[in-house]
Design a protein around this motif. Structure first.
Motif, PDB file in Angstrom:
ATOM      1  N   UNK A 293       0.826  -1.212   0.000  1.00  0.00           N
ATOM      2  CA  UNK A 293       0.000   0.000   0.000  1.00  0.00           C
ATOM      3  C   UNK A 293       0.862   1.264   0.000  1.00  0.00           C
ATOM      4  N   UNK A 294       1.735   1.375  -0.988  1.00  0.00           N
ATOM      5  CA  UNK A 294       2.673   2.500  -1.023  1.00  0.00           C
ATOM      6  C   UNK A 294       2.924   2.945  -2.459  1.00  0.00           C
ATOM      7  N   UNK A 295       3.371   4.188  -2.572  1.00  0.00           N
ATOM      8  CA  UNK A 295       3.631   4.815  -3.866  1.00  0.00           C
ATOM      9  C   UNK A 295       5.078   5.290  -3.880  1.00  0.00           C
ATOM     10  N   UNK A 296       5.895   4.642  -4.711  1.00  0.00           N
ATOM     11  CA  UNK A 296       7.317   4.949  -4.805  1.00  0.00           C
ATOM     12  C   UNK A 296       7.601   5.419  -6.227  1.00  0.00           C
ATOM     13  N   UNK A 297       8.254   6.586  -6.369  1.00  0.00           N
ATOM     14  CA  UNK A 297       8.497   7.138  -7.691  1.00  0.00           C
ATOM     15  C   UNK A 297       9.802   6.630  -8.293  1.00  0.00           C
ATOM     16  N   UNK A 298      10.381   7.345  -9.256  1.00  0.00           N
ATOM     17  CA  UNK A 298      11.454   6.834 -10.100  1.00  0.00           C
ATOM     18  C   UNK A 298      12.834   6.949  -9.451  1.00  0.00           C
ATOM     19  N   UNK A 299      13.718   5.995  -9.823  1.00  0.00           N
ATOM     20  CA  UNK A 299      15.148   6.040  -9.512  1.00  0.00           C
ATOM     21  C   UNK A 299      15.428   6.184  -8.018  1.00  0.00           C
ATOM     22  N   UNK A 300      14.603   5.503  -7.224  1.00  0.00           N
ATOM     23  CA  UNK A 300      14.753   5.543  -5.773  1.00  0.00           C
ATOM     24  C   UNK A 300      15.308   4.213  -5.276  1.00  0.00           C
ATOM     25  N   UNK A 301      16.056   4.259  -4.195  1.00  0.00           N
ATOM     26  CA  UNK A 301      16.645   3.062  -3.594  1.00  0.00           C
ATOM     27  C   UNK A 301      16.006   2.838  -2.223  1.00  0.00           C
ATOM     28  N   UNK A 302      15.518   1.620  -1.988  1.00  0.00           N
ATOM     29  CA  UNK A 302      14.970   1.236  -0.686  1.00  0.00           C
ATOM     30  C   UNK A 302      15.675  -0.038  -0.241  1.00  0.00           C
ATOM     31  N   UNK A 319      16.957   3.830   3.904  1.00  0.00           N
ATOM     32  CA  UNK A 319      17.585   2.665   4.529  1.00  0.00           C
ATOM     33  C   UNK A 319      17.034   2.573   5.951  1.00  0.00           C
ATOM     34  N   UNK A 320      16.222   1.578   6.247  1.00  0.00           N
ATOM     35  CA  UNK A 320      15.687   1.506   7.590  1.00  0.00           C
ATOM     36  C   UNK A 320      14.459   0.658   7.698  1.00  0.00           C
ATOM     37  N   UNK A 321      13.729   0.791   8.827  1.00  0.00           N
ATOM     38  CA  UNK A 321      12.658  -0.134   9.146  1.00  0.00           C
ATOM     39  C   UNK A 321      11.330   0.548   9.478  1.00  0.00           C
ATOM     40  N   UNK A 322      11.219   1.868   9.334  1.00  0.00           N
ATOM     41  CA  UNK A 322       9.987   2.565   9.712  1.00  0.00           C
ATOM     42  C   UNK A 322       8.787   2.025   8.937  1.00  0.00           C
ATOM     43  N   UNK A 323       7.604   2.051   9.564  1.00  0.00           N
ATOM     44  CA  UNK A 323       6.431   1.468   8.931  1.00  0.00           C
ATOM     45  C   UNK A 323       5.720   2.429   7.986  1.00  0.00           C
ATOM     46  N   UNK A 324       5.761   3.732   8.245  1.00  0.00           N
ATOM     47  CA  UNK A 324       5.033   4.682   7.412  1.00  0.00           C
ATOM     48  C   UNK A 324       5.831   5.970   7.285  1.00  0.00           C
ATOM     49  N   UNK A 330      14.898  13.401  -4.026  1.00  0.00           N
ATOM     50  CA  UNK A 330      16.310  13.671  -3.756  1.00  0.00           C
ATOM     51  C   UNK A 330      16.643  13.673  -2.261  1.00  0.00           C
ATOM     52  N   UNK A 331      15.773  13.053  -1.438  1.00  0.00           N
ATOM     53  CA  UNK A 331      16.018  13.002   0.006  1.00  0.00           C
ATOM     54  C   UNK A 331      16.679  11.684   0.376  1.00  0.00           C
ATOM     55  N   UNK A 332      17.398  11.688   1.514  1.00  0.00           N
ATOM     56  CA  UNK A 332      18.049  10.484   2.041  1.00  0.00           C
ATOM     57  C   UNK A 332      17.631  10.306   3.483  1.00  0.00           C
ATOM     58  N   UNK A 333      17.148   9.100   3.827  1.00  0.00           N
ATOM     59  CA  UNK A 333      16.808   8.769   5.198  1.00  0.00           C
ATOM     60  C   UNK A 333      17.454   7.443   5.519  1.00  0.00           C
ATOM     61  N   UNK A 334      18.400   7.442   6.496  1.00  0.00           N
ATOM     62  CA  UNK A 334      19.231   6.266   6.752  1.00  0.00           C
ATOM     63  C   UNK A 334      19.178   5.919   8.239  1.00  0.00           C
ATOM     64  N   UNK A 335      18.455   4.837   8.550  1.00  0.00           N
ATOM     65  CA  UNK A 335      18.423   4.340   9.927  1.00  0.00           C
ATOM     66  C   UNK A 335      19.469   3.267  10.176  1.00  0.00           C
ATOM     67  N   UNK A 336      20.010   2.705   9.109  1.00  0.00           N
ATOM     68  CA  UNK A 336      20.917   1.557   9.264  1.00  0.00           C
ATOM     69  C   UNK A 336      22.270   1.960   9.791  1.00  0.00           C
TER      70      UNK A 336
END
Length: 338
Positions: A293-302, A319-324, A330-336
């Motif tokens: 149930x998610x919308x992911x656009x182009x050239x993104x890394x998960x 990079x991480x485990x958040x549920x929502x 062009x943003x970066x979110x890294x929990x690892x």
């Protein structure tokens, strides 16, 4: 017939996703919102679309080229108009006055719809509505015993009707509508500080115009993140027969895809479970993740994502485990790494 598409709004409720892309060009299940809108109207119009006029803000040449291509794919001429200052719905239509001739459909590029009907081109106009729980945020209509509209009211603060105008209108004379819009603007007639289309419609009605009701089976909002993700899921469900095969350029290894899902060109998926109701844009890479149930656009890394009810823009990294989450382009979110 012509389609007039006001779409100059900033889409502030959908930020950060509208900071880099105008809201009507955000892809839903692989197609921009505005493209889906004009294609859906063309399906139910019952006659050839001669022109699609887009009323935009300062979106740039690349956006204009995209809009021209959308019209040309329908075999229609494209016209581009600019609304420099947002002064209301009637003012937006005024910007496209040169195209407001003959039979026109005016469709604000905020929502998508599903309906099965034949357009009655013999009436003065058709106003599409949907019953809502809270009509105070919408323009609404009242009806007589024969189903014709007797009143147009903009954002009533006390209950008058629960039939909300969804932002799609048919007029058999664009010229008559423009006469009323010019009248309210020349005389500075405003509601809540803006020139409203409902004022022009009420004036036409008082002069004898008969407006009939168009009902939709589903009205899908794209106003904020949650609504847009929900709409993505609905479109995938409605069009699930179109998403049964993935492009040959997609590379899917050791992964489970639960339909319906949209998988774009060049998508890479490994060691993951995707779906249901997930869109992955062109060139996106998903590794060791569970996404539904998610919308992911182009050239993104998960990587190592455990995502639901999430929306991630283009060229982002998560990079991480958040549920929502809601993560812009062009943003970066890294929990690892923490």
């Amino acid at each position: 017939m012509k389609i007039i598409v006001p779409m100059a709004g900033k889409g502030s409720r959908l930020r950060p996703h509208t900071l880099t892309v105008p809201k009507p060009l955000i892809p839903i299940a692989g197609k921009p919102i505005v493209q889906r809108l004009v294609e859906d109207i063309a399906k139910v119009a019952g006659e050839k679309i001669d022109e699609v006029a887009f009323i935009i803000g300062d979106f740039g040449a690349e956006v204009e080229a995209s809009l021209i291509k959308i019209a040309e794919n329908l075999g229609a001429k494209a016209s581009i108009y600019t609304q420099d200052i947002a002064l209301g719905t009637a003012h937006a239509i005024k910007c496209a006055e040169a195209s407001m001739t003959g039979n026109v459909v005016v469709a604000f590029a905020d929502t998508l719809f599903r309906a099965d009907f034949t357009l009655d081109t013999n009436s003065d106009g058709v106003i599409w509505v949907k019953k809502v729980d809270d009509p105070s945020a919408f323009g609404v209509v009242k009806l007589d015993d024969y189903g014709f509209i007797t009143d147009f009211i903009e954002k009533p603060q006390t209950f008058i009707s629960d039939l909300a105008i969804i932002g799609i209108y048919y007029f058999n004379s664009g010229e008559k509508l423009m006469d009323e819009i010019n009248h309210i603007m020349d005389n500075d007639i405003k509601v809540s500080g803006e020139y409203q289309l409902t004022t022009a419609l009420e004036n036409l009605r008082q002069k004898g115009a008969k407006f009939s009701l168009g009902k939709v089976d589903d009205w899908m909002d794209c106003g904020n993140k949650n609504a847009t993700v929900e709409t993505n899921g609905k479109i995938l469900e409605y069009e699930k027969d179109e998403f049964t095969e993935f492009p040959q350029s997609a590379n899917i290894q050791n992964s489970l895809i639960i339909q319906p899902c949209y998988i774009g060109e060049g998508v890479e998926i490994s060691n993951s479970k995707i779906g249901p109701y997930v869109s992955l844009g062109k060139g996106t890479k998903v590794i060791n993740s569970n996404i539904d149930n998610s919308l992911i656009q182009e050239k993104t890394i998960i990587d190592h994502g455990n995502l639901s009810n999430s929306m991630i823009g283009s060229s982002a990294q998560y990079f991480g485990v958040a549920r929502e989450i809601s993560l812009g382009d062009f943003s970066v979110l890294d929990f690892l790494s923490k």
